[in-house]
Design an enzyme around this catalytic site. Structure first.
Site, PDB file in Angstrom:
ATOM      1  N   HIS A  84      -4.532 -33.082  17.913  1.00 54.21           N
ATOM      2  CA  HIS A  84      -3.406 -33.888  18.393  1.00 54.21           C
ATOM      3  C   HIS A  84      -2.269 -33.007  18.890  1.00 54.21           C
ATOM      4  CE1 HIS A  84      -5.313 -37.559  16.977  1.00 54.21           C
ATOM      5  NE2 HIS A  84      -5.804 -36.761  16.036  1.00 54.21           N
TER       6      HIS A  84
ATOM      7  N   GLU B 239      10.432  -4.654   4.727  1.00 52.94           N
ATOM      8  CA  GLU B 239      10.475  -6.063   4.311  1.00 52.94           C
ATOM      9  C   GLU B 239      10.238  -6.189   2.811  1.00 52.94           C
ATOM     10  OE1 GLU B 239       8.859  -4.866   6.872  1.00 52.94           O
ATOM     11  OE2 GLU B 239       8.941  -6.233   8.590  1.00 52.94           O
TER      12      GLU B 239
ATOM     13  N   LYS C 106       8.856  -0.279  14.348  1.00 54.17           N
ATOM     14  CA  LYS C 106       9.434   0.058  13.035  1.00 54.17           C
ATOM     15  C   LYS C 106      10.522   1.111  13.196  1.00 54.17           C
ATOM     16  CE  LYS C 106       5.413  -0.645  10.048  1.00 54.17           C
ATOM     17  NZ  LYS C 106       4.378   0.023   9.266  1.00 54.17           N
TER      18      LYS C 106
ATOM     19  N   GLY D 220      -4.907  -1.722   4.839  1.00 53.66           N
ATOM     20  CA  GLY D 220      -4.111  -2.847   4.340  1.00 53.66           C
ATOM     21  C   GLY D 220      -4.769  -4.192   4.601  1.00 53.66           C
ATOM     22  N   ARG D 221      -5.264  -4.393   5.828  1.00 53.89           N
ATOM     23  CA  ARG D 221      -5.841  -5.700   6.170  1.00 53.89           C
ATOM     24  C   ARG D 221      -7.238  -5.897   5.600  1.00 53.89           C
ATOM     25  NH1 ARG D 221      -4.821  -2.354  10.206  1.00 53.89           N
ATOM     26  NH2 ARG D 221      -6.484  -1.543  11.511  1.00 53.89           N
TER      27      ARG D 221
ATOM     28  N   LYS E 199       0.845  -1.199   0.000  1.00 58.59           N
ATOM     29  CA  LYS E 199       0.000   0.000   0.000  1.00 58.59           C
ATOM     30  C   LYS E 199       0.883   1.252   0.000  1.00 58.59           C
ATOM     31  CE  LYS E 199      -3.514   2.415   2.633  1.00 58.59           C
ATOM     32  NZ  LYS E 199      -4.434   2.436   3.753  1.00 58.59           N
TER      33      LYS E 199
ATOM     34  N   GLU F  82      -4.901  -6.500  14.660  1.00 58.15           N
ATOM     35  CA  GLU F  82      -4.419  -5.182  14.251  1.00 58.15           C
ATOM     36  C   GLU F  82      -5.571  -4.173  14.277  1.00 58.15           C
ATOM     37  OE1 GLU F  82      -2.601  -4.056  10.245  1.00 58.15           O
ATOM     38  OE2 GLU F  82      -0.784  -4.464  11.390  1.00 58.15           O
TER      39      GLU F  82
HETATM   40  O1  F6P Z   1       3.146  -2.768   9.901  1.00 64.55           O
HETATM   41  C1  F6P Z   1       1.808  -3.031   9.712  1.00 64.55           C
HETATM   42  C2  F6P Z   1       1.360  -2.685   8.330  1.00 64.55           C
HETATM   43  O2  F6P Z   1       1.301  -1.319   8.174  1.00 64.55           O
HETATM   44  C3  F6P Z   1       0.018  -3.337   8.040  1.00 64.55           C
HETATM   45  O3  F6P Z   1      -1.036  -2.583   8.484  1.00 64.55           O
HETATM   46  C4  F6P Z   1       0.085  -3.506   6.565  1.00 64.55           C
HETATM   47  O4  F6P Z   1      -0.848  -4.437   6.108  1.00 64.55           O
HETATM   48  C5  F6P Z   1       1.517  -3.954   6.390  1.00 64.55           C
HETATM   49  O5  F6P Z   1       2.233  -3.207   7.342  1.00 64.55           O
HETATM   50  C6  F6P Z   1       2.103  -3.783   5.023  1.00 64.55           C
HETATM   51  O6  F6P Z   1       2.032  -2.459   4.594  1.00 64.55           O
HETATM   52  P1  F6P Z   1       2.218  -2.074   3.078  1.00 64.55           P
HETATM   53  O7  F6P Z   1       1.125  -2.715   2.289  1.00 64.55           O
HETATM   54  O8  F6P Z   1       2.156  -0.577   3.034  1.00 64.55           O
HETATM   55  O9  F6P Z   1       3.566  -2.579   2.623  1.00 64.55           O
END
Ligand code: F6P
Length: 540
Positions: free
Chosen positions: A385, A214, A506, A268-269, A208, A354
């Site tokens: 199990h 990452e 972060k 995002g979620r 987003k 979240e």
């Molecule tokens: O760190 C949490 C977050 O901001 C989530 O809310 C989001 O889904 C995820 O990181 C990834 O964010 P992006 O889509 O901006 O890379």
């Protein structure tokens, strides 16, 4: 006023629990009322919710609905669908329902016609996905058909995709495999890159913000791997971007025709329905992706129009609040009896935790009761199990959501029937338990194993049954839980659509990024950080 503790309906519910329910056991509730299932189950468009194994009576449900009214669930629901900026801390509308709207469903963020924008992107996705599947859009220079898609994203830009691609594996387009890469350590990317050929691989960089550490780390590593093998000029064909941040996609080198946008009114979620779902569409085809959207749309209409009594998301939300805040259940185990839903608990984890893992209300004041429980889970039969022991006899109590299709997702209905039998058995064992008297009658009064074999029971579960795990049903299920989370948030007074709690970590990670390779150059941190940095330096 202390919210929600001070509300009239909240106080009435507390009294009701103390006076009418604290000493009652689900076992006797079932014995006394043969109509319990009919009374406490509801069905809508192929989704059946049996909540009879929750510690509720008709009075509980009446009072919970009063709580929904007193906390303004209906009014807030209208505000969401009307595009009001109910995400107050970020001053944003919350319009993920627009992502699954029909062309003539009106959704606006101010003057911005969200429905029109959504359909413009959907139509571009449609053309792109069909071109990839037909081979009309193909590998750079070679013209070879794409066989692999590598989705690089994390959180909301990964979990929904990974979950849906697995769930709908039975609908996969032959010859096309979608891989999801998310974690920062590089292992996932390396494993996937070993399996794919650069000439027939499409990379979807999904973020987003297009700033997430990452995702950018993995995306740059993937681009480097790709460029070494195919040359820089091939990047424009093999890399696709999904983001709200067009400048950052530009900077990365995503060609303007391979960009699929979405908007700040999509959290995002809550975004798998948007262009974030591109990899889902590449996995199962655009018709199935549109069926998923249609399922979500059906649930939106139900949530918006159905009276509180039969409104599935409202019922689930009320039960969530009841189990957590009144009965003290601190965790919710989601247990799907279908291996295809293996990633569903992880998906729901982000959605619930979240969104509602918060302790202050929309205005910054403290919520006066416990909010979102810890959500966890695994596919049912496996989990029996491993951790069901704790569910049946542990001192930490979890409420449970069981989920299952009636028709097998795999080739054997006979085997799936066994899974269903297990689900039914576990739900019954949790609620009914096995009492001391029965065990003594069976084993003898002084048998030493009696206390070990007692199952206290009276542990709540909800069973969600559907006919088949098809795209439309999956869409309904996801939207059901999205709106459940919304209902809970309104009752707790929480803004479910921000996530400030992820920011501190972060920021500190940013400060520490260089410290791991150069601990001497780093001055900050506390004694633990320092000690661990030294240990890392010794063992690197
Ligand atoms: O760190 C949490 C977050 O901001 C989530 O809310 C989001 O889904 C995820 O990181 C990834 O964010 P992006 O889509 O901006 O890379």
């Amino acid at each position: 006023m202390s919210w929600p503790k001070g509300l009239k309906s909240w106080r009435a519910l507390r009294t009701h629990y103390r006076e009418d329910l604290a000493k009652r056991h689900l076992r006797s509730m079932f014995r006394r009322d043969p109509e319990r299932y009919t009374r406490f189950s509801a069905e809508f468009e192929g989704i059946l919710v049996d909540y009879s194994r929750n510690q509720v009576t008709r009075k509980t449900m009446r009072l919970l609905k009063r709580l929904a009214r007193e906390t303004g669930v209906e009014a807030m629901r209208e505000r969401m669908f009307a595009g009001e900026h109910i995400n107050n801390t970020e001053d944003r509308a919350v319009l993920h329902p627009a992502l699954r709207a029909d062309r003539d469903d009106p959704y606006f963020d101010g003057d911005f016609d969200a429905t029109a924008a959504v359909h413009e992107v959907l139509d571009r996705m449609d053309a792109f996905v069909r071109a990839v599947h037909s081979g009309q859009y193909a590998g750079h220079a070679t013209g070879r058909k794409f066989t692999d898609v590598v989705n690089i994203g994390i959180g909301g830009s990964d979990l929904g995709i990974a979950m849906a691609v697995d769930a709908l594996a039975g609908y996969a387009v032959p010859g096309m495999k979608v891989h999801c890469v998310s974690n920062i350590d590089g292992v996932g990317l390396a494993d996937v890159l070993e399996q794919v050929e650069p000439g027939t691989t499409l990379f979807v960089i999904c973020s987003k913000t297009f700033t997430t550490l990452e995702t950018l780390t993995n995306a740059h590593a993937a681009r480097e791997w790709f460029t070494e093998r195919m040359g820089a000029e091939a990047v424009a064909t093999h890399f696709v971007g999904v983001s709200t941040n067009h400048d950052a996609m530009d900077a990365f080198g995503i060609s303007p025709t391979n960009r699929f946008g979405f908007w700040d009114f999509v959290g995002g979620r809550y975004s798998l329905w948007s262009a974030v779902g591109l990899s889902i569409a590449l996995a199962v085809g655009m018709d199935n992706f549109r069926a998923l959207l249609a399922g979500g749309r059906i649930m939106d209409r139900h949530f918006r129009d159905a009276p509180l009594d039969d409104n599935l998301p409202v019922l689930l939300g009320l039960l969530g609040v009841w189990n957590t805040a009144f009965l003290g259940y601190e965790s919710l185990a989601v247990l799907p009896y279908d291996s295809r839903l293996a990633r569903f608990p992880a998906y729901l984890q982000q959605l619930h935790m979240e969104s509602n893992g918060k302790r202050v209300r929309r205005d910054g004041s403290r919520v006066s009761v416990g909010t979102e429980p810890v959500l966890w889970g695994e596919p049912g039969s496996n989990a029996q199990h491993s951790f069901y022991q704790l569910l049946h006899q542990g001192t930490r109590k979890a409420s449970v959501d069981f989920l299952a299709p009636v028709q097998a997702s795999g080739p054997s209905q006979v085997q799936h029937d066994l899974a269903l039998a297990n689900l039914l058995a576990q739900a019954r064992a949790l609620s009914e338990g096995l009492d001391e008297d029965t065990l003594k009658a069976e084993l003898g009064d002084d048998h030493p194993l009696v206390p070990h074999k007692v199952h206290p029971g009276n542990r709540p579960s909800t069973t969600i049954l559907f006919q088949k795990l098809d795209p439309a049903t999956l869409g309904k299920l996801i939207a059901l839980y999205e709106h459940k989370v919304f209902v809970e948030s309104v009752i707790w007074g929480i803004n479910a659509f921000d996530q400030w709690g992820v920011e501190l970590g972060k920021k500190l990670a940013g400060e520490l990024a260089g410290a791991v390779s150069d601990p001497d150059g780093f001055q900050g941190g506390d004694a633990s950080t320092r000690g661990l940095l030294d240990a890392i330096a010794r063992w690197r």
